[in-house]
Design an enzyme around this catalytic site. Structure first.
Site: not given
Ligand code: ATR
Length: 278
Positions: A67, A104
């Site tokens: 990420k 997220d």
């Protein structure tokens, strides 16, 4: 017409539930598309992402441990991804450049609101356990929606202190050894650590001090019912499991790539779990 292509890059990637998740939505909405698992070695993240538009991909998801590397590799990032320093969703723009997003925190919030509709963000403190990537997304979101005090307790206290310093605002580090006291007066507690996950010890956190109308959220979803959530249910508290965050974080990517706002419901949960929900 060629199928629209997307997927998830990570290393390893075999455990990812994202192909089952997006595959279910593709079938359900009759979309001419494919979503595949893409194992990419850490040395080749930027090259692999650069190849997406050349290969005809409309974008991809990014999972651990890529990420942060994806954040560095993309051409544009939104405000949330910039604050996180991490990207979990990439959209290929019409000009072939890569747009990085981080969904997220949004996934966490949508699931929480769906599962605990009576939870009011603005009236009381919230306790977050952990200070890793997931905690970053969650504390940022909680601060954005007006939680007056976000207490962070982490096994390595210095990481909680660093996170609180970096984000500022309502964030307040709390010593790990005193996490039980940190429940006092809270409307919500969120476990973002690996404690409670299969193969890890349970989280040791008696919930006596959490007010009776409190909500308990665990982002662990293997098992779906962690010891923490079972304890919360026994006490009559609202329990919010970890699978919904995964399902909700996927929605924005799917909508951007395939042009349909997908539903999160029990049918999807069953498809992702591969068995009925207990
Ligand atoms: P993620 O991106 O999923 O949040 P991470 O960045 O590796 O993963 O963070 C894992 C979190 O779980 C950390 O807060 C970690 O605490 P440390 O910062 O002290 O490492 C926490 N964690 C992992 N194992 C733990 C354990 N046995 N006891 C307490 N906390 C633990």
């Amino acid at each position: 017409m060629n199928p629209r292509l997307s997927g998830v890059i990570g290393w390893p990637i075999g455990h990812s539930r994202s192909p089952a998740l997006h595959g279910h939505w593709l079938a359900r909405y009759g979309i001419n598309g494919a979503y595949v698992a893409l194992p990419v070695h850490p040395d080749h993240v930027a090259e692999a992402l650069r190849a997406l538009p050349l290969l005809g991909f409309v974008g991809c998801n990014v999972t651990v441990p890529h990420k942060e590397a994806a954040f560095r590799a993309v051409d544009h990032v939104d405000r949330v991804a910039a604050r996180m320093g991490a990207v979990n969703t990439i959209v290929v723009r019409p000009d072939g450049t890569l747009e990085g997003r981080n969904t997220d925190g949004e996934g966490f919030l949508k699931h929480l609101q769906a599962s605990a509709p009576d939870w009011v963000p603005t009236d009381r403190p919230v306790l977050v356990l952990g200070a890793g990537g997931a905690a970053r997304a969650i504390v940022g979101t909680l601060a954005d929606i007006g939680v007056p005090e976000v207490r962070i307790a982490n096994r390595t206290d210095a990481r909680a202190e660093a996170l609180a310093r970096e984000f500022g605002g309502p964030l307040k580090p709390w010593p790990w050894d005193h996490r039980e006291e940190a429940l006092s007066g809270c409307s919500l507690v969120v476990n973002t650590t690996q404690l409670g996950m299969a193969g890890h010890p349970a989280l040791d956190l008696p919930l006596d001090r959490l007010p009776a109308d409190g909500t308990v959220c665990d982002i662990v979803y293997t098992p779906l019912e962690t010891t923490l959530l079972a304890d919360a249910r026994r006490r009559g508290l609202t329990a919010v499991d970890g699978l919904g965050m995964l399902l909700h974080q996927a929605r924005a990517g799917f909508a951007a790539w395939f042009g349909v706002e997908p539903a999160v419901d029990d049918e999807l949960r069953r498809a992702v779990l591969g068995r009925p929900i207990p």
